[in-house]
Design a protein around this motif. Structure first.
Motif, PDB file in Angstrom:
ATOM      1  N   HIS A  51     -12.653  33.391  30.981  1.00  0.00           N
ATOM      2  CA  HIS A  51     -12.280  33.411  29.561  1.00  0.00           C
ATOM      3  C   HIS A  51     -12.652  34.765  28.972  1.00  0.00           C
ATOM      4  N   SER A  81     -13.344  27.258  26.073  1.00  0.00           N
ATOM      5  CA  SER A  81     -14.055  27.524  27.330  1.00  0.00           C
ATOM      6  C   SER A  81     -15.040  26.406  27.669  1.00  0.00           C
ATOM      7  N   ARG A 134     -17.465  33.374  31.006  1.00  0.00           N
ATOM      8  CA  ARG A 134     -17.099  33.885  29.676  1.00  0.00           C
ATOM      9  C   ARG A 134     -17.423  35.372  29.602  1.00  0.00           C
ATOM     10  N   ASP A 179     -22.260  33.084  32.673  1.00  0.00           N
ATOM     11  CA  ASP A 179     -21.960  33.272  31.261  1.00  0.00           C
ATOM     12  C   ASP A 179     -22.339  34.700  30.919  1.00  0.00           C
TER      13      ASP A 179
END
Length: 107
Positions: free
Chosen positions: A42, A58, A66, A103
């Motif tokens: 994402h 997401s 991400r 992340d």
């Protein structure tokens, strides 16, 4: 890109799932969609008016990657570090290592 942005709206209607997905400023209309279990990258711009919708989108994936960038609603020019994150995502797909979570905060 437009049709896949709403992939998780149709995930219960299709017979197979893709091996991965890449989303840029994506969002979903389906609040009750169950979690989707395949790798998804994402890309989200913090200056994008849809930024928070992209974060919600997401969260529909069990192990999303991400990557937040400083720009708005566009495909970003990636730094060397960010390009490495994208490369790592595809390397993991190619190697068949689908069990990962990462992340990446805004740089």
């Amino acid at each position: 890109m437009g049709f896949i942005a709403n992939l998780n709206d149709y995930v219960d209607k299709i017979k197979f799932l893709p091996k991965f997905a890449v989303f840029i400023s994506a969002f979903t209309k389906n609040e009750k969609q169950p979690l989707i279990n395949f790798p998804a990258l994402h890309l989200m711009g913090v200056e994008d008016p849809m930024f928070y919708l992209s974060l919600i989108h997401s969260a529909k994936y069990i192990k999303p990657v991400r990557l937040e960038h400083d720009e708005g609603h566009k495909v970003p020019r990636l730094s060397f570090y960010e390009a490495g994150i994208v490369k790592n995502f595809f390397d993991e797909i190619i190697k068949g290592k689908l069990e990962f979570i990462q992340d990446v905060p805004k740089t």
